[in-house]
Design a protein around this motif. Structure first.
Motif, mmCIF file in Angstrom:
data_model
loop_
_atom_site.group_PDB
_atom_site.id
_atom_site.type_symbol
_atom_site.label_atom_id
_atom_site.label_comp_id
_atom_site.label_asym_id
_atom_site.label_seq_id
_atom_site.Cartn_x
_atom_site.Cartn_y
_atom_site.Cartn_z
ATOM 1 N N LYS A 7 0.863 -1.175 0.000
ATOM 2 C CA LYS A 7 0.000 0.000 0.000
ATOM 3 C C LYS A 7 0.900 1.225 0.000
ATOM 4 O O LYS A 7 1.853 1.297 0.762
ATOM 5 N N THR A 8 0.564 2.189 -0.860
ATOM 6 C CA THR A 8 1.371 3.398 -0.964
ATOM 7 C C THR A 8 0.471 4.620 -0.904
ATOM 8 O O THR A 8 -0.536 4.685 -1.613
ATOM 9 N N ASP A 9 0.824 5.596 -0.077
ATOM 10 C CA ASP A 9 0.119 6.867 -0.010
ATOM 11 C C ASP A 9 0.870 7.855 -0.897
ATOM 12 O O ASP A 9 1.869 8.438 -0.492
ATOM 13 N N HIS A 65 7.112 -4.526 6.515
ATOM 14 C CA HIS A 65 8.086 -3.631 5.901
ATOM 15 C C HIS A 65 7.497 -2.228 5.773
ATOM 16 O O HIS A 65 6.286 -2.087 5.607
ATOM 17 N N CYS A 66 8.351 -1.216 5.829
ATOM 18 C CA CYS A 66 7.917 0.138 5.483
ATOM 19 C C CYS A 66 8.508 0.464 4.111
ATOM 20 O O CYS A 66 9.570 -0.044 3.740
ATOM 21 N N GLN A 83 17.898 15.453 6.716
ATOM 22 C CA GLN A 83 17.017 15.314 5.548
ATOM 23 C C GLN A 83 16.773 13.844 5.214
ATOM 24 O O GLN A 83 15.680 13.474 4.812
ATOM 25 N N ARG A 84 17.781 13.010 5.388
ATOM 26 C CA ARG A 84 17.615 11.575 5.124
ATOM 27 C C ARG A 84 16.600 10.963 6.076
ATOM 28 O O ARG A 84 15.763 10.170 5.677
ATOM 29 N N ARG A 85 16.686 11.339 7.347
ATOM 30 C CA ARG A 85 15.730 10.814 8.336
ATOM 31 C C ARG A 85 14.328 11.346 8.086
ATOM 32 O O ARG A 85 13.346 10.700 8.447
ATOM 33 N N ALA A 86 14.224 12.530 7.488
ATOM 34 C CA ALA A 86 12.925 13.151 7.252
ATOM 35 C C ALA A 86 12.224 12.611 6.002
ATOM 36 O O ALA A 86 11.064 12.940 5.766
ATOM 37 N N LEU A 87 12.912 11.770 5.220
ATOM 38 C CA LEU A 87 12.244 11.190 4.054
ATOM 39 C C LEU A 87 11.035 10.402 4.538
ATOM 40 O O LEU A 87 11.157 9.554 5.428
ATOM 41 N N PRO A 88 9.863 10.680 3.978
ATOM 42 C CA PRO A 88 8.647 10.072 4.523
ATOM 43 C C PRO A 88 8.509 8.590 4.192
ATOM 44 O O PRO A 88 8.982 8.115 3.159
ATOM 45 N N ILE A 89 7.854 7.891 5.095
ATOM 46 C CA ILE A 89 7.425 6.521 4.810
ATOM 47 C C ILE A 89 6.153 6.674 3.987
ATOM 48 O O ILE A 89 5.183 7.290 4.437
#
Length: 123
Positions: A7-9, A65-66, A83-89
């Motif tokens: 599933k992808t938002d 999995h995310c 910025q890398r950590r802020a990449l959204p799931i």
């Protein structure tokens, strides 16, 4: 080999939004995704979104999995650690479970005669 449900938002892609677009004959709800900002890649035969599924150590619910956007090496290295950590799931993935096929036991035929259960039949 296992099958997975993903599933992808798509609204979590950077700059994505839903709007109504009026055409010649109808107005339709459309998803708008800016190509350059969102991580999309325009190729010769289509527009692609590379994603990575990362296995979770402590999965919640049934998702194992995310899913995140997978950036090319140059863009990823240009990002700061923050910025890398802020990449959204943008989604989740779970393994589809196979359901056993029900066995049919035939005990009689349409005309009422008893069926023979013979393991020596060649079919």
């Amino acid at each position: 080999m296992a099958n997975f449900s993903i599933k992808t938002d798509l609204l979590k892609l950077q700059g994505a939004f839903v709007t109504n677009l009026k055409g010649k004959t109808a107005t339709k709800r459309c998803l708008i995704i800016p190509v350059d900002e969102s991580g999309l890649f325009v190729g010769e035969k289509g527009v692609y979104l590379n994603m990575t599924a990362i296995e979770m150590e402590n999965p919640k619910f049934s998702e194992t999995h995310c899913v995140k956007v997978s950036l090319d090496k140059e863009k990823f290295e240009a990002l700061t650690e923050e910025q890398r950590r802020a990449l959204p799931i943008i989604g989740g993935m779970k393994q589809l479970e196979r359901r056993p096929t029900p066995q049919m036991n035939i005990t009689s035929t349409v005309d009422g005669t008893q069926a023979v259960d013979d393991d020596d039949l060649p079919f």
